[in-house]
Design a protein around this motif. Structure first.
Motif, PDB file in Angstrom:
ATOM      1  N   GLY A 120      -1.529   2.727  -3.251  1.00  0.00           N
ATOM      2  CA  GLY A 120      -0.754   1.807  -4.080  1.00  0.00           C
ATOM      3  C   GLY A 120      -0.286   2.476  -5.354  1.00  0.00           C
ATOM      4  N   PRO A 121       0.225   1.666  -6.287  1.00  0.00           N
ATOM      5  CA  PRO A 121       0.801   2.241  -7.501  1.00  0.00           C
ATOM      6  C   PRO A 121      -0.255   2.608  -8.545  1.00  0.00           C
ATOM      7  N   VAL A 122       0.086   3.603  -9.352  1.00  0.00           N
ATOM      8  CA  VAL A 122      -0.766   4.055 -10.458  1.00  0.00           C
ATOM      9  C   VAL A 122       0.117   4.137 -11.699  1.00  0.00           C
ATOM     10  N   HIS A 123      -0.426   3.743 -12.824  1.00  0.00           N
ATOM     11  CA  HIS A 123       0.350   3.767 -14.065  1.00  0.00           C
ATOM     12  C   HIS A 123      -0.303   4.706 -15.072  1.00  0.00           C
ATOM     13  N   LEU A 124       0.436   5.746 -15.463  1.00  0.00           N
ATOM     14  CA  LEU A 124      -0.028   6.648 -16.518  1.00  0.00           C
ATOM     15  C   LEU A 124       0.875   6.432 -17.732  1.00  0.00           C
ATOM     16  N   ASN A 125       0.280   6.014 -18.827  1.00  0.00           N
ATOM     17  CA  ASN A 125       1.049   5.752 -20.045  1.00  0.00           C
ATOM     18  C   ASN A 125       0.791   6.906 -21.012  1.00  0.00           C
ATOM     19  N   LEU A 126       1.868   7.603 -21.378  1.00  0.00           N
ATOM     20  CA  LEU A 126       1.698   8.818 -22.182  1.00  0.00           C
ATOM     21  C   LEU A 126       2.371   8.679 -23.543  1.00  0.00           C
ATOM     22  N   SER A 127       1.614   8.919 -24.585  1.00  0.00           N
ATOM     23  CA  SER A 127       2.189   8.827 -25.929  1.00  0.00           C
ATOM     24  C   SER A 127       2.816  10.152 -26.348  1.00  0.00           C
ATOM     25  N   LEU A 132       0.828  -1.215   0.000  1.00  0.00           N
ATOM     26  CA  LEU A 132       0.000   0.000   0.000  1.00  0.00           C
ATOM     27  C   LEU A 132       0.864   1.268   0.000  1.00  0.00           C
ATOM     28  N   VAL A 133       1.845   1.286  -0.891  1.00  0.00           N
ATOM     29  CA  VAL A 133       2.730   2.452  -1.010  1.00  0.00           C
ATOM     30  C   VAL A 133       2.328   3.260  -2.241  1.00  0.00           C
ATOM     31  N   PRO A 134       2.051   4.563  -2.075  1.00  0.00           N
ATOM     32  CA  PRO A 134       1.661   5.366  -3.238  1.00  0.00           C
ATOM     33  C   PRO A 134       2.838   5.636  -4.169  1.00  0.00           C
ATOM     34  N   LEU A 135       2.661   5.346  -5.433  1.00  0.00           N
ATOM     35  CA  LEU A 135       3.747   5.507  -6.412  1.00  0.00           C
ATOM     36  C   LEU A 135       3.084   5.775  -7.765  1.00  0.00           C
ATOM     37  N   ILE A 136       3.570   6.774  -8.479  1.00  0.00           N
ATOM     38  CA  ILE A 136       2.965   7.075  -9.781  1.00  0.00           C
ATOM     39  C   ILE A 136       4.016   6.864 -10.867  1.00  0.00           C
ATOM     40  N   ALA A 137       3.774   5.904 -11.742  1.00  0.00           N
ATOM     41  CA  ALA A 137       4.696   5.647 -12.850  1.00  0.00           C
ATOM     42  C   ALA A 137       4.163   6.357 -14.084  1.00  0.00           C
ATOM     43  N   MET A 138       4.979   7.247 -14.653  1.00  0.00           N
ATOM     44  CA  MET A 138       4.607   7.928 -15.900  1.00  0.00           C
ATOM     45  C   MET A 138       5.526   7.377 -16.982  1.00  0.00           C
TER      46      MET A 138
END
Ligand SMILES: Cc1ncc(C[n+]2csc(CCOP(=O)(O)OP(=O)(O)O)c2C)c(N)n1
Length: 549
Positions: A155-162, A84-90
């Motif tokens: 928790g972790p979040v994944h943002l995929n950017l084109s 439950l660790v907040p992490l944002i992957a861009m």
């Protein structure tokens, strides 16, 4: 998006170099309030983000280019999801027209982390003609909210950017014409976030089963309100068995449970109810209490299903302190006194043994750590986390990646913590250290001393069934590496030395913590001597317990 992240309190971006992600790297670099840390290895960057987020309570952002770079986030995403660790992957991606046609460095990144992430968004392209301000800003609001627990748990979040070419502001190679973006990208006045989320702290109903005299509370990982929880348990007259990761050590809590529970629970020690809060590893003897034949109540703030023995009667999603606060209880002073007396006795016996000899072992090192003035302690999986749980009694913030209990990413996580806490001390085994040694190749965000317990392989396996039943035990399980770890650490520019005595260990740790920079103290340990000591500690504790009952 970067501006909106800043408004939501993001202060750190771990950027791994790449061309497709150029716009993100540049935007983060230009955001004055966000520190940009360059980490070559994406796997290491994401573990650093975990360390930072654990220590600060705020999400860190990781930025990567496309391809296998993204896949390197997976181990940390798994750990973050379970811890439950907040992490944002861009992650930068190719535009739709370059996907699935064999274009260079293009892999399917859509949903790459599966349901490990709390939220995935294929953000799409920043087309010059698209008025995307509200879209991008609210998307960031949602990403931060979900990373912090909105709708599920942190928790972790994944943002995929084109991104289309050119990936830098000016095209000088003729591949694409630069069309300036025409629409406003302003945020709301006064620097406030576009949207905010409120995560409620639910309080469970008063549980009938909790109205007992002889309750036992097991405080698992990351108790949010240690002071309040202790006050409620005192009112109820219930002992708290406080794991090393609970944030509750240093107060009037029971810490010697691993040895105190070496034999069966005697009749006088038998509780009327066991309340376990959060994940309660790593001691198997402690978790055995959750299968005692009495009401078993789990309380978890985020409703995690921590019930490996499948013995819980009630699993409650609630604030633990508030729940105990609603419990009347029937305090019996003798109950609390009994557990405190047993704890003191067993602790004294353990300490006497550990102080009576010159051998350096995992338990001795863990005990010595209590004598050092660290600001935060980061502990690796395998025996270090077990030894600290059993022998480090000092209060203070203790961190470990126990979500998935990997031995990977340890040094990176510790560096992430060191960027938040002054005087960070790390403790790892030699294999954990080697697994993530490349983390030392980057810069050091803070002062850190790593103690490496070097027993030339995985000592944990000496305590597991392969030790007696598996052929080729040494090669297949222990996996000795025969490396000179001082030379390895020195090659990466860390101040490193071999430690030969307990006194030298505490003195060097203390002075290097004050000196600043990155240091590695390698402590050679003999596995056989250590194993013998572990058995003696168990025997001594068992004798102390039987003489008391
Ligand atoms: C990523 C990962 N790979 C493998 C394992 C299995 N494993 C558990 S403990 C261990 C040995 C660790 O050795 P070391 O770090 O030297 O610590 P020690 O056992 O000596 O305390 C291994 C390989 C794991 N937990 N995580």
């Amino acid at each position: 998006m970067v501006d909106e992240l800043r408004r939501h309190g993001v202060t750190l971006a771990l950027v791994s170099p790449g061309s497709r992600s150029a716009a993100l790297a540049i935007a983060f670099d230009e955001a004055a309030e966000i520190e940009v840390r360059i980490v070559l290895d994406e796997r290491s960057a994401a573990f650093q983000a975990i360390g930072f987020a654990r220590a600060s309570g705020r999400p860190a952002v990781c930025v990567s280019t496309s391809g296998t770079a993204v896949a390197n986030y997976l181990p940390a995403m798994v750990e973050a999801a379970r811890s439950l660790v907040p992490l944002i992957a861009m992650t930068a991606d190719r535009p739709p027209e370059l996907r699935a046609v064999g274009a260079n460095q293009t892999v399917d990144q859509v949903g790459m982390f599966g349901d490990r992430v709390r939220w995935f968004c294929d953000v799409g392209l920043a087309d010059a003609g698209f008025d995307g301000n509200v879209y991008w800003r609210t998307l960031v609001s949602q990403a931060v909210a979900r990373a912090m627990g909105h709708g599920r748990s942190p928790g972790p979040v994944h943002l995929n950017l084109s991104f289309r070419e050119p990936t830098v502001p000016v095209s000088d190679d003729g591949r694409a014409a630069v069309e300036p973006y025409r629409h406003s990208i302003e945020g709301l006045p006064d620097g406030v976030p576009w949207q905010t989320s409120r995560v409620a702290k639910p309080v469970g109903a008063v549980l009938e089963q909790l109205n007992v005299s002889r309750g036992l509370v097991i405080a698992g990982e990351g108790i949010e309100d240690p002071v309040g929880l202790l006050a409620e348990t005192r009112r109820l007259g219930w002992p708290v068995l406080a794991t090393a990761l609970s944030n509750m050590r240093g107060g009037p809590v029971v810490t010697s449970y691993h040895h105190l529970l070496v034999d069966d629970v005697s009749r006088v020690m038998m509780p009327e109810a066991v309340v376990s809060i959060g994940r309660i590893g790593p001691s198997d003897r402690l978790s055995a209490l959750t299968s005692l034949d009495c009401p078993q109540i789990q309380i978890d703030r985020w409703g995690q299903w921590h019930d490996p023995r499948r013995h819980s009667d009630v699993l409650t999603q609630a604030d633990p302190t508030a729940t105990l606060g609603l419990t009347e209880g029937r305090p019996d002073p003798g109950w609390l006194e009994l557990w405190s007396a047993l704890d003191t006795r067993v602790r004294d016996v353990l300490d006497e043994r550990l102080d009576d000899g010159s051998d350096l072992t995992g338990p001795v090192i863990a005990r010595s750590i209590s004598e050092v003035g660290w600001g935060a302690l980061s502990v690796a999986s395998s025996m270090p986390v077990r030894d600290v749980d059993a022998h480090t009694v000092k209060g203070g913030r203790v961190f470990a990646n126990r979500g998935a209990s990997g031995i990977d990413g340890f040094t990176s996580t510790t560096l992430g913590i060191a960027g938040v806490h002054p005087r960070t001390l790390g403790l790892s085994g030699d294999l954990s250290f080697l697994h993530d040694v490349s983390a030392l190749a980057g810069g050091y965000p803070g002062d850190v001393v790593l103690i490496v317990v070097d027993n030339n392989g995985g000592g944990l396996f000496d305590l597991l069934p392969p030790a007696t039943h598996a052929p080729a035990f040494e090669r297949l399980f222990v996996a000795p590496h025969d490396k000179d770890l001082v030379a390895v650490a020195s090659a990466f520019g860390a101040g490193a030395m071999t430690i030969e005595s307990r006194q030298q260990l505490t003195e060097e740790t203390e002075s290097r913590l004050s000196e600043g920079g990155a240091h590695v103290l390698v402590v050679p340990v003999d596995r056989e001597v250590e194993l013998k000591q572990r058995r003696e500690l168990d025997e001594a504790a068992g004798m102390a317990m039987s003489s008391l009952s």
